[in-house]
Design a protein around this motif. Structure first.
Motif, PDB file in Angstrom:
ATOM      1  N   TRP A 153       0.803  -1.209   0.000  1.00 46.09           N
ATOM      2  CA  TRP A 153       0.000   0.000   0.000  1.00 46.09           C
ATOM      3  C   TRP A 153       0.848   1.278   0.000  1.00 46.09           C
ATOM      4  CZ3 TRP A 153      -4.306  -1.450  -1.847  1.00 46.09           C
ATOM      5  CH2 TRP A 153      -4.831  -2.699  -1.495  1.00 46.09           C
ATOM      6  N   VAL A 176      -1.119   0.994  -6.759  1.00 49.29           N
ATOM      7  CA  VAL A 176      -1.622   1.929  -5.754  1.00 49.29           C
ATOM      8  C   VAL A 176      -1.471   3.352  -6.280  1.00 49.29           C
ATOM      9  CG1 VAL A 176      -1.385   2.786  -3.393  1.00 49.29           C
ATOM     10  CG2 VAL A 176      -0.992   0.357  -3.888  1.00 49.29           C
ATOM     11  N   TYR A 187      -6.677   2.694  -6.005  1.00 51.68           N
ATOM     12  CA  TYR A 187      -5.801   1.869  -6.834  1.00 51.68           C
ATOM     13  C   TYR A 187      -6.494   1.512  -8.145  1.00 51.68           C
ATOM     14  CZ  TYR A 187      -8.340  -1.903  -4.275  1.00 51.68           C
ATOM     15  OH  TYR A 187      -9.287  -2.717  -3.686  1.00 51.68           O
TER      16      TYR A 187
END
Length: 271
Positions: A153, A176, A187
């Motif tokens: 992430w 992302v 995303y």
């Protein structure tokens, strides 16, 4: 007698009691994602009157407004109607009848430059825990049944996706775009996969559809009423047209996933 927080239900009942507001809901049902100007067309109401009705519908969370460029577009939000159905129909052991028959669970935009799917849900949890539920494997597995994304992430990192609980997380070109803990996650989405070929009449049509690359964005903010917890808005956009096969697929899928997410965070019960 059992007590309950009826304030939210009262706002929904009041909003639906007015014929003009119901007409605005019907117009959004037939073509979602309209501006104020578009909603005013053909109505025997002033722009100011329509604005006031929309404000009431927004206060009852029946309509969600999303800014796209300089425009503010309006979308149906069926969550309060579903909650009202659960409370006032399920309670008396009647069949689950549609409360507002023309409200859709799939919220589609009407043009390519508009968000194609917008959905709002309120969850009694913290913004931090909700963000963790969107990004941490133990949460994702619990409400997505062993499927879903994996990533570190960080902006630019791959998002690997698993569609089958018995399968593996695959690299499908997802990345992302934004990651602000407790506030926002975005995303890119995967394209149509070989398993979807049977949905198309020809290889050429399927190849064209596979070029489509959409994106999903989760916005987290405090609920207007603190007792409701946090407000989660999911926007899935970037589709080539309102008739996109991927759009129709994810619309119903997100509704089920977010319902399971809400149940998990509020009750601790997994999917």
């Amino acid at each position: 007698m059992e007590t309950e927080p009826d304030t939210a239900f009262d706002a929904v009942f009041r909003a639906l009691a007015d014929a003009s507001r119901r007409r605005l809901l019907d117009r959004l049902d037939s073509r979602n994602g309209q501006s104020l100007r578009e909603l005013c067309e053909g109505l025997a109401m002033s722009r100011q009157a329509v604005s006031k009705h929309l404000a009431v519908l927004q206060a009852a969370h029946l309509v969600t407004a999303v800014r796209v460029g300089r425009q503010k577009l309006h979308y149906l939000n069926p969550v309060p109607v579903q909650e009202m159905a659960d409370r006032w129909i399920g309670r008396y052991e009647r069949h689950r009848l549609p409360v507002l028959t023309r409200l859709k669970q799939t919220l589609e935009g009407s043009a390519m430059d508009k968000p194609a799917f917008v959905y709002v849900i309120y969850i009694r949890t913290s913004a931090e825990k909700l963000y963790r539920a969107l990004t941490e494997p133990e949460f994702i597995d619990a409400y997505m049944g062993g499927t879903g994304p994996r990533s570190d992430w960080r902006v630019g990192s791959p998002v690997r996706w698993k569609s089958d609980p018995a399968g593996q997380h695959e690299e499908l070109g997802q990345r992302v775009l934004e990651a602000e803990p407790g506030r926002r996650l975005s995303y890119t989405w995967h394209t149509l996969q070989p398993m979807h070929r049977d949905l198309f009449d020809s290889d050429e049509e399927f190849a064209e559809a596979r070029r489509e690359r959409s994106r999903v964005t989760f916005d987290i903010e405090p609920a207007e009423v603190p007792e409701l917890g946090v407000k989660l808005t999911i926007t899935h956009d970037g589709f080539d047209s309102p008739d996109s096969r991927m759009l129709h697929s994810v619309s119903g899928g997100w509704v089920m996933i977010l319902s399971a997410l809400k149940t998990l965070l509020e009750t601790g019960r997994p999917l």
